[in-house]
Design a protein around this motif. Structure first.
Motif, short mmCIF file in Angstrom:
data_model
loop_
_atom_site.label_atom_id
_atom_site.label_comp_id
_atom_site.label_asym_id
_atom_site.label_seq_id
_atom_site.Cartn_x
_atom_site.Cartn_y
_atom_site.Cartn_z
N ASP A 218 0.81 -1.22 0.00
CA ASP A 218 0.00 0.00 0.00
C ASP A 218 0.84 1.27 0.00
O ASP A 218 0.49 2.26 -0.64
CB ASP A 218 -0.93 0.01 1.22
N SER A 282 -0.76 -5.02 2.24
CA SER A 282 -1.64 -4.54 1.18
C SER A 282 -3.08 -4.84 1.54
O SER A 282 -3.40 -5.90 2.08
CB SER A 282 -1.29 -5.21 -0.16
N THR A 283 -3.95 -3.89 1.21
CA THR A 283 -5.38 -4.08 1.42
C THR A 283 -6.07 -4.56 0.14
O THR A 283 -7.28 -4.74 0.14
CB THR A 283 -6.03 -2.77 1.87
N ASN A 284 -5.31 -4.74 -0.93
CA ASN A 284 -5.89 -5.26 -2.17
C ASN A 284 -6.36 -6.69 -1.94
O ASN A 284 -5.58 -7.53 -1.49
CB ASN A 284 -4.85 -5.20 -3.29
N PRO A 285 -7.63 -7.00 -2.26
CA PRO A 285 -8.12 -8.35 -1.99
C PRO A 285 -7.54 -9.43 -2.88
O PRO A 285 -7.63 -10.63 -2.56
CB PRO A 285 -9.64 -8.21 -2.23
#
Length: 519
Positions: A218, A282-285
Motif C-alpha cells: 500500500d 496490502s489491502t488489495n483483496p
C-alpha cells in the motif's frame, strides 16, 4: 468462460490459436532463404531488423508456429503499454541464469515478423531451434495476431496506458486487445493486480489456465500511478489542486524513495537475508504471488511466500523495480510447473539436466538471478563516449516520460530530447502536452532534435524550460551534444525510432554493444 464488459471481449470473440500447421513441401528451404535475406538486408542496409520476417511470412506462413511448437517449455508472451522490452529481458535473463536455454527477441522488434526475423537468426539450416523456452515481447495489437498462430503457455500482462491513440484508440480498446492474449493462454496468466483493467482480464482466462498476480504494498501505490490515477490528477479544477494531485500520484524522488525503504513497514533491510513480515502490507483483496514492498537506489524488496527478501539491482529507474516483480512472478509460475514436468521424456540428456536444474532452483536463486539483469538497449542503457557517460532513455507516452523524468535527477547532467513521429513512435505527438517538464527548468535542455524537434521545443517553452539549441538532424545534434562539456554526464530522452538512430550514430563514435538491430 466469463464475459468481460470492460475489456470488450466475450467467449465467442476469442482469438484462438490454430493447431500446428501442416509442413509444406518446401519448408526445408525456409531457414536458408531467411538467412540469405537477412544477410542481404545487412549488407545493403535495407529493410530493417524485421524485413527477413516479412519475407518469410509471405512464403511460409506456418514457420513461426511450427518452430515454436517444438519447445519443451513453450512460449512466455510479455505485453502491455509500458515496460515490455525491459521485462522481457528480465524474464529471459532469469531463465538463463537458472539453467534454461532461452530464445527471445532482444531488439524490441515486437511485431510477429520481428519474432520471425529473430528466429531466422537462431535456427539451424535444418530449422532446429536450440532452446527450452521462448520469451517474447509482443506489441499489444500484434499479440492478437501472434496468439492466432501460437498459444502461449505463459502470458505476462503489465499495464494499459494511453499510448499511440492513432493506432490503438482509447485505453479500453488496448485492454480488449490484451484480453485476446489472456483468453488464448493455456498455462498461467500473470496479471498486474494494481491496474484494474489488467486485473479484470482474469475473467477471460479459460478453464484449466491458472491466474497469478504481482502487486505493490500500500505504501508504494502512490509511486506507481495507474492511467486512471494520472488522469484523475490532471482533471482537477484548480491549479493548486492540480499540483497537489500530481504530487500525490507521482513517483517519488530518490530521497523519498529511500525513506520508504528505511521505514519499518518496508521490513527487511539486511542485504540478501530474509525477514518475516508481521502485518499485512496490502489491502488489495487479490493475492499477489510477488509483491514489491520497498524501493531504493538500485535496491528493492519483494514479499514472496510470506517472506520479504532484499536485493541489489543493476536496472535504472524505480519503475523497473515493479517490472522486476512482474518478471519474478512469471518465472516462479514456470518453476512451479517444472517440478511436475517429466524431464525423462526429453530425448537429450543435456536438456534433461537443464530442466532438472531449473526445477530444483529455490527463491534465493531467483532473487540472485534478478539482481544480475542489466538494462535493455535504449532503456537506461549507459554508453561511454570518450570518457563521457551517455544514458539513453526510451519515452513513448505520457506516463513513461513522467516516470523517467521523476526517476532521474537532471542536476549535474546535460539533457537532450529527440522526438520522431514515425509509425513505431506513433504519429500523434499531442501526448507531449500531458507531460510535466517543469522539473527541467533549473538545468534546461541543451539540445532538442528529431522530426518533431520544433514541436518539442515549443512544449518546453510553455513549461518555461530553457532550450539551448534545436537541430532536427539527429546525427548533427548528437555530435554537438556529446562534444559539449566533456566529462559532464549526458542523458538523452528519445522516442523509439529516434533511439535507434541515436544509438546507431553513437556506434560510429564509440563501441556500442550489438543488440541485434539490423542483424
Amino acid at each position: 468462460m466469463k464475459s468481460n464488459g470492460q475489456a470488450g471481449l466475450s467467449a465467442n470473440d476469442n482469438a484462438t490459436a490454430t493447431g500446428t500447421p501442416r509442413t509444406p513441401w518446401n519448408a526445408f528451404a525456409t531457414p536458408l532463404i531467411g538467412k540469405c535475406v537477412r544477410l542481404a538486408a545487412r549488407l545493403t542496409h535495407h529493410g530493417g531488423s524485421a524485413f527477413p520476417g516479412k519475407v518469410i511470412e509471405g512464403i511460409d506462413p506456418g514457420f513461426l508456429a511450427r518452430t515454436l511448437s517444438r519447445l519443451p517449455y513453450g512460449v512466455v508472451l510479455v505485453s502491455g503499454t509500458n515496460g515490455k522490452t525491459t521485462t522481457t529481458r528480465m524474464v529471459a535473463s532469469m531463465f538463463a541464469q537458472l539453467g534454461l536455454k532461452v530464445f527471445t527477441n532482444p531488439t524490441g522488434s515486437n511485431f510477429t515478423r520481428g519474432v520471425v526475423s529473430a528466429l531466422l537468426q537462431q535456427v539451424s539450416i535444418a530449422g532446429h531451434l536450440n532452446a527450452d523456452i521462448a520469451v517474447l515481447e509482443l506489441d499489444e495489437a500484434y499479440a492478437v495476431h501472434f496468439v492466432k498462430q501460437v498459444r502461449p503457455r505463459y502470458a505476462l500482462l503489465l499495464n494499459v496506458m494511453r499510448d499511440q491513440l492513432d493506432r490503438f484508440g482509447e485505453i479500453d480498446n488496448t485492454a480488449r486487445l490484451l484480453g485476446h492474449v489472456a483468453a488464448a493462454t493455456d498455462g498461467t496468466v500473470v496479471l498486474n493486480r494494481e491496474d484494474p483493467r489488467i486485473a479484470k482480464l482474469a475473467e477471460l482466462v479459460p478453464d484449466g489456465t491458472k491466474v497469478q498476480y504481482f502487486g505493490l504494498s500500500d505504501d508504494l501505490r502512490s509511486f506507481f500511478p495507474t492511467d486512471d490515477d494520472m488522469h484523475a490528477a490532471d482533471m482537477r479544477d484548480t491549479d493548486d489542486a492540480d499540483t497537489t494531485a500530481a504530487e500525490s500520484v507521482a513517483p517519488a524522488d530518490s530521497a523519498t524513495v529511500s525513506a520508504v525503504s528505511a521505514a519499518p513497514s518496508a521490513t527487511a533491510t539486511d542485504g540478501s537475508a530474509a525477514a518475516a513480515t508481521p502485518t499485512p502490507i496490502s489491502t488489495n483483496p487479490l493475492p499477489a504471488d510477488v509483491t514489491l514492498t520497498a524501493v531504493g537506489d538500485h535496491t528493492a524488496e519483494f514479499l514472496i511466500d510470506g517472506t520479504v527478501r532484499s536485493t541489489g539491482v543493476k536496472l535504472e529507474g524505480i519503475y523497473n523495480l515493479y517490472n522486476a516483480a512482474a518478471a519474478l512472478a512469471v518465472v516462479r509460475a514456470a518453476m512451479i510447473d517444472a517440478t511436475a514436468m517429466e524431464s525423462s521424456k526429453l530425448a537429450k540428456p543435456a536438456a534433461r539436466r537443464r530442466i532438472e536444474r531449473f526445477a530444483n532452483a529455490g527463491t534465493d536463486d531467483l532473487i540472485n538471478a534478478v539482481a544480475q539483469v542489466t538494462p535493455a538497449f535504449g532503456r537506461g542503457e549507459s554508453i561511454d563516449v570518450n570518457g563521457t557517460r551517455v544514458e539513453l532513455l526510451l519515452v513513448k507516452n505520457p506516463m513513461g516520460f513522467r516516470m523517467s523524468l521523476k526517476s532521474f535527477d537532471p542536476a549535474g547532467h546535460d539533457t537532450m530530447i529527440v522526438i520522431n513521429d514515425q509509425y513505431a513512435d506513433g504519429r500523434d505527438m499531442s501526448w507531449l502536452w500531458d507531460v510535466d517538464f517543469t522539473g527541467l527548468r533549473g538545468t534546461g535542455v541543451r539540445m532538442v532534435s528529431g522530426v518533431r524537434a520544433w514541436d518539442m521545443a515549443l512544449r518546453l517553452e510553455y513549461d518555461q524550460v530553457p532550450v539551448g539549441k534545436v537541430e532536427q538532424d539527429i546525427d548533427t545534434a548528437v555530435d554537438a551534444f556529446v562534444k559539449a562539456n566533456p566529462g559532464t554526464p549526458k542523458r538523452i530522452y528519445c522516442t523509439y525510432t529516434s533511439m535507434l538512430k541515436v544509438r546507431a550514430h553513437l556506434g560510429h563514435l564509440t563501441k556500442v554493444s550489438d543488440a541485434g538491430v539490423g542483424r
